[in-house]
Design an enzyme around this catalytic site. Sequence first.
Site, short mmCIF file in Angstrom:
data_model
loop_
_atom_site.label_atom_id
_atom_site.label_comp_id
_atom_site.label_asym_id
_atom_site.label_seq_id
_atom_site.Cartn_x
_atom_site.Cartn_y
_atom_site.Cartn_z
N ALA A 224 -2.22 -50.63 -5.69
CA ALA A 224 -3.30 -49.68 -5.41
C ALA A 224 -3.41 -48.80 -6.64
O ALA A 224 -2.40 -48.39 -7.21
CB ALA A 224 -2.96 -48.85 -4.19
N VAL A 225 -4.63 -48.51 -7.07
CA VAL A 225 -4.82 -47.73 -8.29
C VAL A 225 -5.68 -46.50 -7.99
O VAL A 225 -6.78 -46.62 -7.44
CB VAL A 225 -5.47 -48.59 -9.40
CG1 VAL A 225 -5.57 -47.81 -10.70
CG2 VAL A 225 -4.68 -49.88 -9.61
N LYS B 219 -0.79 -46.39 -10.78
CA LYS B 219 -0.62 -47.66 -10.05
C LYS B 219 0.64 -47.61 -9.21
O LYS B 219 1.70 -47.21 -9.71
CB LYS B 219 -0.45 -48.82 -11.05
CG LYS B 219 -1.73 -49.46 -11.49
CD LYS B 219 -1.46 -50.81 -12.12
CE LYS B 219 -2.67 -51.31 -12.86
NZ LYS B 219 -2.50 -52.64 -13.42
N ASP C 210 -3.34 -65.49 -13.81
CA ASP C 210 -4.43 -65.16 -12.90
C ASP C 210 -5.55 -64.54 -13.73
O ASP C 210 -5.71 -63.34 -13.78
CB ASP C 210 -3.89 -64.17 -11.84
CG ASP C 210 -4.94 -63.86 -10.81
OD1 ASP C 210 -5.95 -64.58 -10.73
OD2 ASP C 210 -4.77 -62.86 -10.07
N GLY D 179 -5.82 -54.08 -5.25
CA GLY D 179 -5.61 -55.51 -5.49
C GLY D 179 -4.67 -56.07 -4.45
O GLY D 179 -4.25 -55.36 -3.53
N TYR D 180 -4.31 -57.32 -4.57
CA TYR D 180 -3.37 -57.96 -3.64
C TYR D 180 -2.03 -57.23 -3.67
O TYR D 180 -1.35 -57.11 -2.68
CB TYR D 180 -3.13 -59.42 -4.04
CG TYR D 180 -4.27 -60.35 -3.71
CD1 TYR D 180 -5.38 -59.90 -2.99
CD2 TYR D 180 -4.24 -61.68 -4.11
CE1 TYR D 180 -6.42 -60.75 -2.68
CE2 TYR D 180 -5.27 -62.54 -3.79
CZ TYR D 180 -6.37 -62.07 -3.09
OH TYR D 180 -7.39 -62.92 -2.79
N THR D 181 -1.67 -56.75 -4.88
CA THR D 181 -0.34 -56.19 -5.05
C THR D 181 -0.36 -54.67 -5.18
O THR D 181 0.52 -54.00 -4.65
CB THR D 181 0.28 -56.77 -6.36
OG1 THR D 181 -0.03 -58.15 -6.44
CG2 THR D 181 1.78 -56.56 -6.39
#
Length: 480
Positions: free
Chosen positions: A133-134, A148, A258, A129-131
């Site tokens: 990593a998974v 995460k 969001d 995602g923007y923020t």
Amino acid sequence: MVAPSVLLCVAALFALSFISLSFFAREWDVRVNARALATGLLHSDAFPASTRQLLLQELQERRAKLLPDLTCSGEDRFAELRRRALVSRPAAAGGRRNCVDSATENTHSRQLECSELRRVHEAVLLGLGYTKAVFGAVLRNGLSVALKSVNAQGADMSACLRDLGDASACYELVSCKLSREIVLLQSLQHPNIIQLYGYCHPGKRGGGVMSALEQGSPLQMIQLLQTPWEERFRVCLGLVRLLDYLSTSPLGSVVLLDFQPRQFVLVSGELKLTDLDDASIGDPVCSTDADCVLHFPLRNFSIACSSEGICKGLNEKRNLYNSYRYFFTYLLPHRAPPALQYLIERIMNSTGELKGGINDTLEDFEELLHLYKSGLYLENLPSSIIKDYTVAKRTRAAGGKAYRCWPSYDHSGCVLSVHGAHEAALLCHSHRECACFTLGSRRTWTGRILASFTSSFDDLVPDVNSEVYVKKAGASDPAL
Ligand SMILES: Nc1ncnc2c1ncn2[C@@H]1O[C@H](COP(=O)(O)OP(=O)(O)OP(=O)(O)O)[C@@H](O)[C@H]1O
């Protein structure tokens, strides 16, 4: 030529400003900005002290633009959230530790060790995602987890680095969102919120913030559109139950700022919220009605500003309308049982126009579930329909010819969910290829039976959990 004593004075002043700003600033972001400021000052050795305030202000503004939804802006706020989380979960109390599995004592008695989380091998990427990593991994005890951490290549980090140019300050800023999510996950517990198994904070031995969560699979809307109505209904029902909980959660009313399908995952068909860093707590404050307006691309909604100066219920409305536009519109009406359409239309109307609140919506959904599960919606089914079939109890059909139907639970044949033999007979009548159907022991999440429809069979073999219905020769089409 500048005298060494002047240089020394300037350096001392910068150092002092940084230390005092860091020390006295109560706001977490001010501390980060102070660091960025100090970094900037050290790199350019001729900033006049008079511009210090201006620079600080500008950095704050830039930061606000950079991460507008990063609401973990104050240590007070963060501490307050944490305090509330611990109050609502007394068992989790105990202050910050390097690694805690505070959310898991019911389900996983074994403590998750940070060292174990940081050592996992063969992790597979689940999502970026923007923020965050998974990565998916299996722990030594066989538990599948989603790990995460900060996405070092993500949009948030890149924008921050472009703006502030300080990797550690940026890491701190971005990981604040992950920390905030951890705090929220500790206090918000619901079957439709992903379970937090444990987390790590940067410790003496290094390593960044990391959370270990129940593992799901990313929500693929296109795939979901191809699943049977019952599965799509399950997703919508889970969402409504979640919104009902969020409207009066232990932390107050929670809004998902969001709101996108990608903030959710599926765990065995059940919808679970996994991205909470952009959740906000409490209805907005207002001074006039104009402060209580919800803006959506195609329409706006407004409510009155209460006498206490709060847009009461605005969070609930925002969540509900977003559910309508991202989920219900696509998932609910399509191929729903005709006898339940009236109820679905009512739901679509009330959520699409925001006429009702989450309570009414939940009531409608639970009624829909009840009618569907109980088979009451089939009341007008001709009971004679089953007479067109010969039943062979305690047997199952072997061999023979399968055919495909849509949307089937089994892609190589025709497997559909039915309330009982009557509904299966009705479906068999409506399929040109159908000659027989088998009711086995497999059930869907609602407890309905999975019926398998085929064009022929080679043999009937004993099976105590199953019965076969064979269409009689010359059975008429009931013209349904
Ligand atoms: N528990 C989980 N199991 C499986 N996949 C997950 C899980 N949690 C998140 N993901 C996947 O990882 C992606 C990124 O996670 P998350 O949404 O938390 O990050 P983010 O940076 O906040 O994303 P965004 O850019 O949408 O704000 C998700 O879109 C999802 O596909």
